[in-house]
Every structure is written in structure tokens, then in C-alpha cells.
Enzyme design. Sequence first.
Site, PDB file in Angstrom:
ATOM      1  CG  HIS A  48      49.119  -5.610  -8.845  1.00 63.45           C
ATOM      2  ND1 HIS A  48      48.761  -4.296  -8.790  1.00 63.45           N
ATOM      3  CD2 HIS A  48      50.414  -5.658  -8.436  1.00 63.45           C
ATOM      4  CE1 HIS A  48      49.802  -3.560  -8.366  1.00 63.45           C
ATOM      5  NE2 HIS A  48      50.816  -4.375  -8.139  1.00 63.45           N
ATOM      6  CE  LYS A  88      27.328 -22.858  -9.145  1.00 65.44           C
ATOM      7  NZ  LYS A  88      26.584 -21.672  -8.770  1.00 65.44           N
ATOM      8  CD  GLU A 109      30.057 -18.266  -1.976  1.00 66.73           C
ATOM      9  OE1 GLU A 109      29.440 -17.464  -2.677  1.00 66.73           O
ATOM     10  OE2 GLU A 109      29.761 -19.487  -1.901  1.00 66.73           O
TER      11      GLU A 109
END
Lengths: 458, 458, 458, 458
Positions: free
Chosen positions: C157, C284, C291
Site C-alpha cells: 500500500h 530541474k 516516465e
Amino acid sequence: MNQKTWGGRFTDGTDARVEAFTESISFDRRLYRHDIIASQAHARMLAEVGLLTATEAEQIVSSLEEIGAEIEAGKMEFSISLEDIHTHLERRLIEKLGDVGRKLHTARSRNDQVVTALKLWTRDAIDELDALLAELQKAFVESAEREAGVIIPGYTHLQRAQPVLAAHYFLAYVEKLQRDRDRLRDCRARVNVLPLGAAALAGTSLPINRESVRAKLSSDSVARNSLDVSSDRDFALEFVFCLALIATHLSGWAEEWVIWSTTEFNFLDLPDAFCTGSSIMPHKKNPDVLELTRGKSGRVIGALQQLFVLVKGLPLAYNRDLQEDKPAIFDAFDTVAGCLSVAAPLVRQTKLRREVIASRLEAGFLDATTLMESLIARGVPMRSAHEAVGNLVRECEKRKCRLAELPDSMFEAVAPGQSVAIKSSLGVSNALTAFKSYGSTAPAEVERQLREWKERLS
Amino acid sequence: MNQKTWGGRFTDGTDARVEAFTESISFDRRLYRHDIIASQAHARMLAEVGLLTATEAEQIVSSLEEIGAEIEAGKMEFSISLEDIHTHLERRLIEKLGDVGRKLHTARSRNDQVVTALKLWTRDAIDELDALLAELQKAFVESAEREAGVIIPGYTHLQRAQPVLAAHYFLAYVEKLQRDRDRLRDCRARVNVLPLGAAALAGTSLPINRESVRAKLSSDSVARNSLDVSSDRDFALEFVFCLALIATHLSGWAEEWVIWSTTEFNFLDLPDAFCTGSSIMPHKKNPDVLELTRGKSGRVIGALQQLFVLVKGLPLAYNRDLQEDKPAIFDAFDTVAGCLSVAAPLVRQTKLRREVIASRLEAGFLDATTLMESLIARGVPMRSAHEAVGNLVRECEKRKCRLAELPDSMFEAVAPGQSVAIKSSLGVSNALTAFKSYGSTAPAEVERQLREWKERLS
Amino acid sequence: MNQKTWGGRFTDGTDARVEAFTESISFDRRLYRHDIIASQAHARMLAEVGLLTATEAEQIVSSLEEIGAEIEAGKMEFSISLEDIHTHLERRLIEKLGDVGRKLHTARSRNDQVVTALKLWTRDAIDELDALLAELQKAFVESAEREAGVIIPGYTHLQRAQPVLAAHYFLAYVEKLQRDRDRLRDCRARVNVLPLGAAALAGTSLPINRESVRAKLSSDSVARNSLDVSSDRDFALEFVFCLALIATHLSGWAEEWVIWSTTEFNFLDLPDAFCTGSSIMPHKKNPDVLELTRGKSGRVIGALQQLFVLVKGLPLAYNRDLQEDKPAIFDAFDTVAGCLSVAAPLVRQTKLRREVIASRLEAGFLDATTLMESLIARGVPMRSAHEAVGNLVRECEKRKCRLAELPDSMFEAVAPGQSVAIKSSLGVSNALTAFKSYGSTAPAEVERQLREWKERLS
Amino acid sequence: MNQKTWGGRFTDGTDARVEAFTESISFDRRLYRHDIIASQAHARMLAEVGLLTATEAEQIVSSLEEIGAEIEAGKMEFSISLEDIHTHLERRLIEKLGDVGRKLHTARSRNDQVVTALKLWTRDAIDELDALLAELQKAFVESAEREAGVIIPGYTHLQRAQPVLAAHYFLAYVEKLQRDRDRLRDCRARVNVLPLGAAALAGTSLPINRESVRAKLSSDSVARNSLDVSSDRDFALEFVFCLALIATHLSGWAEEWVIWSTTEFNFLDLPDAFCTGSSIMPHKKNPDVLELTRGKSGRVIGALQQLFVLVKGLPLAYNRDLQEDKPAIFDAFDTVAGCLSVAAPLVRQTKLRREVIASRLEAGFLDATTLMESLIARGVPMRSAHEAVGNLVRECEKRKCRLAELPDSMFEAVAPGQSVAIKSSLGVSNALTAFKSYGSTAPAEVERQLREWKERLS
């Protein structure tokens, strides 16, 4: 200076495999025109608010125009090391203008830039689809006119059900296509909301004027929340859904015409120019365009499913996964636009084989329901009338005859004293002209609707 | 008399396995109320046009009311040999009224009857969803108010990007849900077109008045083409698409909050009442509601795919395949309504762990972009400013420090004479208040939007 | 002579729009090598059975070899008016050999020819994937070795659950990839059944020897039923399913590493060469490869759905729809092969941030379950032990402390007389070494499995 | 004591809406028998290794047997506050046995327990499907025998292609179903790997013996990696993929028979018992079973898509999302098992309308390809023979005649001196008997294959 737009904080260069894996220039170059338009509007706005001088803005605008012409002339060299069309355009601008070019990306991010270009492209795509759909509607309307007065069997469960006018049949597809157009219109309103100015995800500290850009790009409104903009691909999913439903409509029509083109149905005279043959069987004339149209629905439905999987479970805001939206959108659009483009002339050039259709029209009890309704009109409760006609049909099957060929006594038993009137109203032609209700295949009704569609589409 | 509505022409009874295979009463009983309403309107219209007497129509209307009450009281016995809810209702009516009951099905078919009931049900379902979506919007708006002034990290690529107000974050979801509502509204307009009166596929020869039925059922308009009606499930696909997009929005939110609930992020204080534990690990507190919400998106997306496969390649008009639409529609609706129902209280009862968030807010260079923009505002070309700040960040990474902790000289090199001003504007709080643009996370901007949403939703 | 393979029975030429719509040369040219190999085997067999002379067969074989070389050298001109790669090859052969070239298509159809080439291509694709999967398994095994002894939190979880060895974690992916390889192996057996010789749909009256072709092409067996061959695309669906499951495995891994790359988790040191930056935010460093890998799963799953929609509802035998199989298969393969190619070096070059992980290892009660099991071993019924430890954890949450920091008295209450022994066994390191069971994270167990995998993969 | 299995560490109870949202008892009760079997094996093993006494184990085993009987007798009350079937069984056991019952969950978690029960269920489901598929194969084989010698038109593109034996046609479906069985067999091997003993995600510190449990449950092997077990649903996706492909095969067959049941084709005599009528049209006899079979393919394909979306992007190890696997698996299985159950008797009871088929067999140039092959056998190059026969067909179309009705001179022009021999070999019957190749529709070949299938399936 690094070729990328972001090299400053990096120590090592990008792995060549990674450049090949992450590039999008192979497919997003298609957006060059829309990116240029958005950049021009952005540059002019930057001048309005003082972030550029008027001269700088005009240099950018005209240089972008030149770059667009270079691309159209095939003079731009594309390289995966420059990632995407946006980087290519900016690099070329900097080559031309130096520091002025370096100012264009002020107060915007690729996040809002990409989605702006994609939305402008989608807006155009919707308009193009709308025209293609209207063209196919017109082709069906022309068929309805050409085949005026022709009666064909109507089917449910692919079993002969009731007679319908061919014109009524063609107009059914006009209705479906109209809903497709209506859905695209609703989708367009959501597409035409301007993302530019949301910057990366949070807006900007620079004094931009998003309303000015909106007006320049003829968007309906400005997107309200920058985080939402940076993560939103709703418009892409809705657009591809609309495409998938169009493709599905076409798949049903194609299936029907494939069936109608069989030796057994033989309803259609498909033009040679829209069929192909077999490499081995010299006698074959195959309805390939229809089959491919049917099959290509899978491609568009698959693209929609791709997009759903893509966005499932993505947190805010922009994630690189979203780059994968464009291949799906482009392929879905190209597929549907291609199908529509070839469907319209195929519909126009295909004729019904009227004699073949007419010769078998009395087969299949197409008049049974009208018979039942005539009993109802004479006061027999509907369920009892249904049962009675069902029994007559069973008798016909035994005798291998039509309803009109049953002995009078059998009708007399069902509607005492009215057997003559009833029998004289049997047959497909009588059944067809008996229709009355709004939206039915009644000749006057179909004529009225055909007239309305002609006006609406002209 | 045969129990079916259609036994007359058949010699042999239906195989029991076939009855079990083809029945729909196990799921379409859910439509009983909507079928009754449509039948009542139909009966009244039949009386208006003389196909029933006024007394007959009133007997039918009141008997149907009684039957509805019987069903609600659990007194109706359902049997698969009666196929569907429509047959059950008609049989019961005939039990009560004899021949008068046998007249109800005059001038209609199950084809138009079923889709009318389903459309009325869908109309109600849309209204229910709209209310649930509004409720969840309100919960997000309340969170925006409750957490007013709290700054959180904004993410792209799940990497820290720029600071945003928590309120701005919550309002991003309000926007997404608003688009969901807008799409449902557009869908509703297409749902609310009356099919009844199309009969089997071709209309009827009986003198019905469809406009009268439309008015009674508060439909927006009457469907124009009977063949189209008999084959059309567009509204079902569009409705389930809307549901799938809602589910997808929820999946992203759920994913985000699952991540925020980790030991590592620790942004959220999820209420015990919305978590469950482990059968083996005594220390676990798991975000099960969020996980299930994320996973249930698959169910709705799968339902949409089911419907596309269902209608792919179907010729006109009605085909029995279409019966399979209802399990998909019902399951998709129940799933989304369930997710929304539990999402709203969960959002309301979940609080941000403000201290935890604040304690790490200066990590991740959230002020870097604002620093770059301040250089741009001072005249540095954007690309050069980007490169310069990128280099500063790389230096910070080496020194394991923040931008504000770099020596003045490094800023002086970038913006001669302005290093003091620049350094004093660093830090997340300054970065946040620097935002200005429309739709940005600027405090005044967020406050304005929050105010507007409160008004709009009240 | 007509350019097509089938013009004889046609009066009119093909519409140019139709040529563009129905062509496949833009994507099936990729099959040229496999089509040549199959044609060579076919020609040699034709000579064996006397349908060609030995000289004719050798002319065909060597000319096809030349044509293959021409294609590789970029000298073949492709034209949509020649439909597909098969027509291009045959036309070129006829240009070279005249009537001898006109004999190659003896006793075969494009129906069996295309699927033979596609199956041979798929067989090679499977072998290539198997090698890529093995390479990624090796990368995970190397990571397991490199990070030997490192303890990481195990999650369920996404909540901290129990401690596991990093090696155990890496080997979990090796297992998943092994199942992918096993599935591909099973799929390969069904791919490697020879269709050639089924001709159009019914076989041929010419005395061909299919067994001879099978042996030449190293197929496992000959397809038994010509109608089945002409309509079968099972192998394509099974292959793309295998690809979709690989892509899904990669999506989970990518998701996990995206999360582990956050500022908050900070478990991983991703190499610069596998990350990219932002066009606007200078600080960044984004995990784009991960991704995109996550997002590309949608592409492969979408391709599978496309194929299912494609074949749904198609009657026997060949239908032109099936031409649409290839874009889906090729795109799915390219996508997965691309993801695997970049995943292996990324896994190899990524290191765990051991200190960061270790510094927070005692957070999250990773030792709670082992504590419970030690009570069970001392005779406390499992459910009572679970309850007791649950209460201790609740106490810790109140006091904001670890289990080991609770007062002795609380343990004494749970296990009288054993509190010292119990407390001394607390802590993550103790919990880890306590594991014993087969397949568990017990150090000896993990070491054994690591050894076995190294042998197996070497 | 809390009703849940995990209440110890919680302060607040579970929200009622959350209980309703997270429960699975409404669908997983179906697993009760498989959960009991696995628990019994687990208990016996616990006794073997000393974690239970022999007496305790036997108490557990026999009490579980009683509980199973209670469930079968409808005496178990199910409640959503007890979450799932596993909790229900354990609670009931504790009611019966007190502390002994509290020991059953020793060294296992619901994570491995649930997946063990689900795998045991799936193993049984596969065996049931295998029997259903074999039954349908037998029905097709019987049809092949019953219709021995009947010639039907073979179709490609739904256009008449070449003649085939009806037996050949039926055996094509036997081949497809055999591949379905082979795939299920391969899937079964991966299903039958024992997860139990993986505990939550990391194994256990208690001295369990997983090999002993494996032997008791007749699993093929023990899963090797506990983290993999806790996150793996590959078997579920593979199983549902197999189901989706079966459903797709059935959809094609159903489509074909729907078409063959039309007035126009009229190939089939569908039994009344497998058809239904219309509520309005008294003459209709609709092939509803076939239509629903076709449509239900969407349901199974949708279930597969649901599962892919479900597992996309899930990190290790267990996530609650996975609970949603069961509704998809159960619905897909029930749907396919239902379709197969009704397909076998439908195939058995449906007869070909031999006279109708025979009466139109000479239409559509079914002998054209054999004519071409006879020219090839006489030395005409294949492409030239194809062209020549194509021209003859075009001539027939003009004259509206068959090939055999063309004047001799036209054959003489094509094959000088051989026109008599060629003409005498025309016609469908000659074309059929001319076939020779392995796997073709040659009578001897079909007879051989029919014999082999009869042996194999007996």
C-alpha cells in the site's frame, strides 16, 4: 552553449539511447505551424507589456515566419538531439537573432507551450473533420435523392423486419453523423480554452497579459488554474473519443455494405475503382475499402484506450508520460479523416441494384406487422393481434407461401367480416405506404426530412 | 397463451439454457420505474389519439402505479422465462386488466421501449452525478479555505518545481470536476431526445402523437429517424466516456494522496475511519479508499471498451447484442457514484500536516525559477538567465546548500550590482508572493478564484 | 500489363484515393527479408515437385537475393500503386526474369504468403525480445550483487511494511521478467507453425510439398486447416498480449523509481545521462526515461485492444481488415524493445543512496511483524499477538517513539518474563535476520537465489 | 475484540461508507471452498512444524469442513463489516474454537492467502473451460460428420472464393478451439505455482514448510520470491486474455451464422429453441443466442482492459487496487463459460439447408482458381494464367454466364488444343475434387483429419 534548452545544471551529457528514446521531433514536427502562430502572439504580447521592445517582437515574428517557410520548403534539418519541434524552432530563431531569440521563451514553459500548440492543431482538426462529416452527410443525402421511391427490406437482428424507403435508410446515417458533428462542436468549446501563460505549473512573476494572447489566437477563454493546465489532457481524450465514435459509426455502415455486396444479398453495385482483386483468385472483386474502414475502427478505439492508460494514476502536474499523447491523437485523426475522405465518393458512386432488391421484396413477411396494426386499428387488442398474425405466419411457413396467398377463411377467422379489406392491404408496397408516424418511413415524412436536410447542409 | 410476448409463430418452446443465456431481468429490473413512467405517458397518448379509451388509459396508469408499488415492496416475483422487466410489467398488467392490458404495447416495440427507459434512467443518473461532483467540488473548496495561506511544493515529473498555495492546488481539482460536469451537461442534451414512437425500426401505421409523449416525459425533442433510433447507442457510449474521464481524474488524485500518505512524504493526516489495517502486520494503516479509487478507474475504462467492442461492426437496425449495454452502463455508473460518494467526506476530513510540509519547504530549489525571472526582469535574455541559474543550482548541489546560501560573488557575476536585491528575494515565501499572472498561484489571484468558486457552488 | 497482381477481371482502374487508403507498403516493407526467405523456400520446393525447373528456381532464389540487397542499399523505389512489399518484390522479380518471375506465385496466395512472412518476422522478434529481457534480468542481478547486504524498507500500500534486502527486491523483477520470457517461449511454439501452402483459403490442386517448405524454414509443424490459416491471427494477439504484460511490468518498476527519485524518498542516484531538464525551471532534473516507460505501456495495451476490436466479429476466412494487424504489432514491438533497451543500462547505472535509506530505516515500525511472530513462537495465538502489537504501535504513535523505546513494563504485560529477550530482538536489522522461510528475504535464502540466477543467466 | 483482523492500532472505527466501499464479501464469497482447502493444508503443515499441535490442526480442519457445509446450506450470514470471505471464515472458526481458531493465521497474510485461493479457483476454472471447449470441438466434429460430402461456398472478403467441404469448414473451428485449449494449458502451468508462505511481502521468521503445503494442494512448484508473489497478478491477466481470445473466436463464428441465417443466405436451419421472436413483429425468428454471443465478446475484452489499467503503474508490493481483480476475472469466466455451454447444443442442433446451398453453388465463379491452376499445370506462367482467367470472368460478367458456358474458342485462345479437357474440368464439383495439398479441402485430406480429430477427442 548546450543544444538543449536546459543543460545548465547538468554535469553529464545525455546518453544517445536516451535521446532516441525521449525525442518527439519525429512526430511533433507536425505542430510547427501552430507553434509558430502561438509564439508570434506570445512575442507581440511580451512587447505590449514591456518584456520585449516592439522591434524585438517584430524581429521574432518575421523570423518565425521565415522559419515556417524553411520548413515548408524542406530546408529544416531535424535532429533528435534537439528533442522536439519547439526546441528546433527556438534554436533556429537564436541562430537568426542571437539574444533576441533567447528572449522568446520569457514567461512560458514547454508545458504550456506544447499544449497550446496541440490545442490549436486540434481546433483545426475539428474544423476539418466537421467539413468531412458534412461532405459524407451530403453524399448520403444525394443517395437518398437518387434512390427516391426505392423500397428496401429493413432489418433487425439481420432478419427481414419491415419495408423501408431507401431514402429513410440513407438519412439514418445522416442523423448519426450529425450527432458526431454536435459532439465535436461541444468538444471544440473545451479545446478552445487558452493554456498559454500557465508557464510550468504555477504561473509567472512577470507581468504578462494572457487576455491579449487569447484575443490574438481567437480562443474562447483563458484557462483559469495553472496547475490544472499543466496536468490536463481532457481535451485530447474527448477529441479521440469523438473520433472513436465516428469510426464506430463507419464500421457499422461498412459491415452492412460488405454484407450487401455478397453474391447472396447482391444489393449494391460497388464501383470497380473502390474494389480490389485477389493475387491468386482471378475472379475476385473485393470490397476492400469497406473492410479496411471496418477494421480501422480498432485503431481509433485503441488510441482512446492508450490515452486512458496514459493518464491513469498520474499525480499533478505535468509528467513526461504526456508526451505520448500526440502519436495517439495524430494517428486517430489521420485514420478517421482518411476513412471519411474515401467514404464520401464511395457512397456517391455506389448504386442500389433495384431490380434484384425488388425481385425478392415479398420474401420474409415484411408486411406482417402492418397486418397486425390493421387488426389493432379494427379493435383487436395488440397482444391478441400479434398472436393471431404469428399463427398466420407459421401457417405460411408450412405452406411455403406469403400472407396474401393464405385462404380467405384464415383471415375471416381472425377478423370476421373484414377479410377482404385486410387481404387487399397486404403486400410490401401497401405496407410501406401505410406508415404514418413522425420519424417513420412514411413517404411524406421521409420527403419532408430529406428536404430539411438538403436545406440544412447547403 | 405463451408467456413470451412473441410465441405465435414458433413451433417449439425455448431451450432452458437459452432462457438463462438471453435473459436480462437479472439486471434490467433496475429500470422498472422508468419503464412505468414511459408506459404511463404512452397510454395517455394512446387515449388522446383514440387508440385507447380514456378509461382504459387510466386503468393502465393506475395499475402500473400499483405494480411499481408491488416491486418496491418486494412482492414481484421475477423469472427468467419472462426475459426482461418490460415483459414482467406487461404480464402483470394483463393479469390485472385482461384485454386492456393487452393493448398497452400498441404502436411500440421493445426496441424503442427499452431505449426510452434506459435514456430516462441515464438522465436521472446524470443529474445524480452532477450533484455528487458538485459536492466533491465543495469539499475541495472547503479544503482550499481551511488550508488558506499554506504553501506546499508544486511538482512536475514528481520533482519539486515551484511553490504553490495549497488552495491553488485544491482548486485545480475543482476545475477538472467542472469540466466533467460540463461534459455531462452536453451529454444530457443528447440523452434527452425521445426515441419512443420509432416502434421496431420503421415507425407505425397507427396515428400516434410523439410530441405529446415528449412533453409528458420532459424530453427536449423527438428523435427524427426511426432506423437511427433502433440502432443508436451513442448516448450510452458518451455517458460511459464521461464516467471514465471522471474515474481517471479520481485515479490521479488518489495516486497523489497515496504518495502524500507515505512515511517519506507525510503530507497528509488521513482519518482512521477511511483507512484499514493489515491481517498480519499490526502496525499498518493503509490508504485503502484511495487505492481502490485508483484501481476502480480500470473498471469504468473497461466498461467503455466493452461498449465500443459491442457496437463495432453492427449493421442497422436493432441487434440483440445491444442488450449487453446495460451491465456496462450500470456498473460504470455505480462505480463512479461510489467513488465520488466516499471521496467527498475523505477530502473534507483530511488535513495537511503543515509543520512537516513547512519544515522541508526550502529543499528542492523551489525558488530557482523566480530567481531566473528576476534576472529576466532585469534584462537578461531568458535562455541566458536559465543557463546562469542552472549553473548556480549545480554549484549548490556540489556544496549541498540552498541558493540563498551561495556567496554574494556568484550572484554578482550573474547580475552585476544587483546581487543584494536578488539574494534578498530568494526563499520559498518570497518566490510565492512574487507570482502575478492570471491563473497563477499568486495569493490575490487564488483568493479571487476561491471567492468565485464559493459563489458559483453555493 | 496491369501493375496490380489482379487486374484481369476489372474494367476500371483503382481510384487514387483508394490506392492511398488501401496500401500497406508504407509499413510492410519491413517484412522484405522474411518474405524473400519464404519465397526462396517456396521456389525450391516448386522445383522439387516439378512445377519449376531447377534452373528457374535458382534464378528466382538468386534474383530475390539481389533484390534484398537493392532494398538494403536503398535502391528500391516504393510506390503505393504497387500496394505492398509482396507485390513490389514480385514485380521486380518479373522485371529481372520475365516469365520465370511470373511463376513464383504458383500455388500460393497473398493470404498465406503475408501471414508466413509475418510469422517469420514475429519469430525473430520473439528471439530478440528474449535476449533483451535476459539482458535486463542480468542488470537486476548485477544490482542485487552490487547492493548486497543493503536493507531497504519493503512496502505494501506504499506504506512501510517490513524490511527487505535490496537484493531480494531486485530479484523480484527478475522473476517477473522470467515469466515474460516463459510466455514468449509458449507463444513462439504457436507462431512457428507454417501457414504457407494453405493458398487463398482452400489449399491447391497443384502437387506442392508443404513439409519440404517447413523444413527449409525451420518451422515446428505445418498448419493443418487451410480455412483456419486464412482467418487466423491468434499468434498476433498472443504476441502483443505478451508485449503488453512486459510493458505493464516495466510501468510498475518505472512508477516505483519515479517515486524513489523524489526529494522526499531520495533513494536513488539516477545518472544525469538518463534524465532531462526543464525549458523554464533551471534546477530541474527529471526522470523522463522512467516516465516515458510508464506512459508507453498505454501504447502497447492500446495496440492489443486495437487487435481485439479488429478481429471481433469477422467471419471466415481472410478479410482485408486483417491488413491492419501489422501497424499494431510493429508499434507494440518497437515500443517494448525500445523500453527494454534503455532500461538495462539505466538499471546498471543507478545506485541506491545507502546512507539516506539507512538513516530513516527505523521509521515506520518495520520490526512490528517480527515482534508479533516472536510472540507467536512463544505460544501467543496469532490474533492475540497481532492485537497486542497493534496496541503497542498505537502507544508509540502517541509517544512518537519506536517500539524499542517503549518501557519494559509494556512488553512484560504482553509476554510475562520475556520482555528482555523480546526487546533485544527489536530493530530493523534484527527483524531482517530473523526471516527463515523459503522465498523470503532471509539473507541465506536471498544469497542462494542470487547464486542460482547468476548461473541460470550466464 | 474488534471484528476486523487488524483493529489494534486504530483509534477510530471505520466509516460505514468506507466499509461498503472497500468490502469484497459480495463477490469473493465464491472463493470459500478454495480458501478452506488452502487453510486446511496450511493448518496441517503448521502442525507438522510444531506451530500447532496435531489436535489443534485437526480441530481446525474439521471445523472448516463444517463451516463449508454451513455455507453450502445457506446458513452463513455475510456482512460487509467483516470485509471478505477470508475474515468470515476466520471469525466463524474463532467462534467455534476460540484460541485455536486464533492460531490459524500464523505465518500467513491475506496477501498470500487471497492469491492462493484465487489461483486454486482459477485452476479449477481452467479445467472446466477445457472440458467445455472439448465439448464444443466435439459438436463441430459431429457436424463435420453429419454434413459429410456437402460442398459449400468458401468466402474471403465475404465474397465467394472457392468451394470447400462443409466438414473442412467445421474443422477450422476445431483448430481454433484447440489453440484455445493449448493456451489455457500453458496458462495453467503458471497458475499452478504456490504463493502461500510468502506472507505479507517478505516471508516469515516462523519455521514453515512450503513444500509440504505445495504437495497437499497439488501445485506444480512453490513461488520463489515473496515480493514478487505479493505484487503478481500476471496469471489473472493471462487467464483473462485466454478468455478474451475464446470469446473473440466465438464472436466470429456467431457473426458468420447470423449472416448465414438471413433470408438472403438461408444456409442454416436454426432450431426454434435457440431463437426468439419480436414483441411487435409477429413474423420474426431472431438468432438471439448468436447475437448475444457476438456481443458478449466485448464484455471479456473489456475485462482484460480493466485488468491492464488496474495493474498499470503499481509499485511493489501488494496494493489494495488488486482487490478489483476478482470481479473482472469472475465475470469474464462466467461469460465465456455461458457462451460455450449454449454454443455446443446450438451447433449440434443446427443443420445446413443443403438444397438451398446446392442450388446456388455454381454462382460466383468458385471454379475460376482451379481453372487457373489447370493452366499452370499445363505450363502457363502463374501471372499469365491469372490474367487470362480474369479476362474470361470479365467476359462472363458481360454475358451473365458461367465459365463453362463460354464458347470453346475462348478457351482455345488461352490453351491451344486443350479447350476440351479444360472445359470438362469446370464446375464446382470438379473444382472441389481437384484439390490435393496437405491441409486443403481435398476430400481424402478432410476425411483423414476428421478421423484424427475423432480419435483425439474421444
